[in-house]
Design an enzyme around this catalytic site. Structure first.
Site, PDB file in Angstrom:
ATOM      1  N   CYS A   1     138.423  15.585  55.347  1.00 44.73           N
ATOM      2  CA  CYS A   1     139.807  15.246  55.664  1.00 44.73           C
ATOM      3  C   CYS A   1     139.818  14.458  56.977  1.00 44.73           C
ATOM      4  O   CYS A   1     138.791  14.330  57.650  1.00 44.73           O
ATOM      5  CB  CYS A   1     140.648  16.516  55.792  1.00 44.73           C
ATOM      6  SG  CYS A   1     140.285  17.483  57.281  1.00 44.73           S
TER       7      CYS A   1
ATOM      8  N   GLU B   1     132.958  21.470  57.333  1.00 43.75           N
ATOM      9  CA  GLU B   1     132.432  20.491  58.275  1.00 43.75           C
ATOM     10  C   GLU B   1     132.634  20.962  59.715  1.00 43.75           C
ATOM     11  O   GLU B   1     131.748  20.823  60.560  1.00 43.75           O
ATOM     12  CB  GLU B   1     133.139  19.132  58.100  1.00 43.75           C
ATOM     13  CG  GLU B   1     133.084  18.564  56.697  1.00 43.75           C
ATOM     14  CD  GLU B   1     134.287  18.914  55.837  1.00 43.75           C
ATOM     15  OE1 GLU B   1     134.734  18.027  55.078  1.00 43.75           O
ATOM     16  OE2 GLU B   1     134.771  20.055  55.909  1.00 43.75           O
TER      17      GLU B   1
ATOM     18  N   HIS C   1     137.448  24.287  58.185  1.00 43.43           N
ATOM     19  CA  HIS C   1     136.751  23.577  57.119  1.00 43.43           C
ATOM     20  C   HIS C   1     135.243  23.717  57.294  1.00 43.43           C
ATOM     21  O   HIS C   1     134.756  23.969  58.400  1.00 43.43           O
ATOM     22  CB  HIS C   1     137.155  22.108  57.120  1.00 43.43           C
ATOM     23  CG  HIS C   1     138.582  21.903  56.692  1.00 43.43           C
ATOM     24  ND1 HIS C   1     139.140  20.659  56.537  1.00 43.43           N
ATOM     25  CD2 HIS C   1     139.571  22.785  56.382  1.00 43.43           C
ATOM     26  CE1 HIS C   1     140.396  20.778  56.150  1.00 43.43           C
ATOM     27  NE2 HIS C   1     140.682  22.060  56.053  1.00 43.43           N
TER      28      HIS C   1
ATOM     29  N   CYS D   1     138.576  16.523  60.079  1.00 41.52           N
ATOM     30  CA  CYS D   1     137.117  16.629  60.108  1.00 41.52           C
ATOM     31  C   CYS D   1     136.475  15.276  60.394  1.00 41.52           C
ATOM     32  O   CYS D   1     135.478  15.203  61.119  1.00 41.52           O
ATOM     33  CB  CYS D   1     136.596  17.206  58.787  1.00 41.52           C
ATOM     34  SG  CYS D   1     137.027  18.944  58.559  1.00 41.52           S
TER      35      CYS D   1
END
Length: 160
Positions: A107, A81, A79, A110
């Site tokens: 999410c 992040e 991701h 993360c």
């Protein structure tokens, strides 16, 4: 005369540009970590460096018809992040006390990483169906702010 953007709007516009580098076939996410109005690290979603992109090899989650927000372990990519945190670590830049600007709500995976990295504030545009993420961020005392502007709504729909 154009109005000068707020800092949140300014950094979220950067996050949208960062998202444009994503090679994910399902969702383009851009993230940047900022402290004292200085960019510390950036990230977008995609596979680890040097590995084939989903544009080249396909999306396993799409092939298996995995619902959004599930089956992350089947995805080749990280991701945005996660990549921002990793970029900071690779370059020896602490992200403790930073604000994350992201095109999508983090999410739970993360969120846990951001909590442990010491991120204190998250400003995001698009919602993501992950109540546990929001619960954990709140419990950790991370400030959350959903930002919506005319630009983010039209561009976010096109990217996601």
């Amino acid at each position: 005369m154009n109005a000068r953007p707020s800092w949140d709007e300014y950094f979220l516009k950067m996050a949208r540009v960062i998202a444009s580098r994503s090679t994910c076939l399902r969702r383009h996410v851009g993230a940047l970590l900022v402290r004292d109005r200085r960019v510390l690290a950036t990230g977008y979603n995609g596979p680890p460096a040097g590995l084939p992109h989903c544009e080249e090899v396909g999306c396993r989650r799409a092939e298996l018809e995995v619902a959004s927000g599930t089956g992350w372990e089947l995805c080749r990519g990280l991701h945005g992040e996660q990549n921002a945190i990793i970029q900071g670590a690779l370059h020896g830049v602490s992200v403790r006390g930073a604000t994350l600007y992201c095109t999508t709500q983090p999410c739970v995976i993360c969120a846990k990483m951001l909590i442990n990295a010491g991120v204190k504030r998250i400003v995001y545009e698009g919602e993501y169906a992950d109540e546990l993420s929001l619960e954990m961020l709140q419990q950790a005392g991370v400030e959350l702010a959903r930002f919506a502007s005319a630009d983010s709504q039209s561009e976010g729909e096109a990217a996601g």
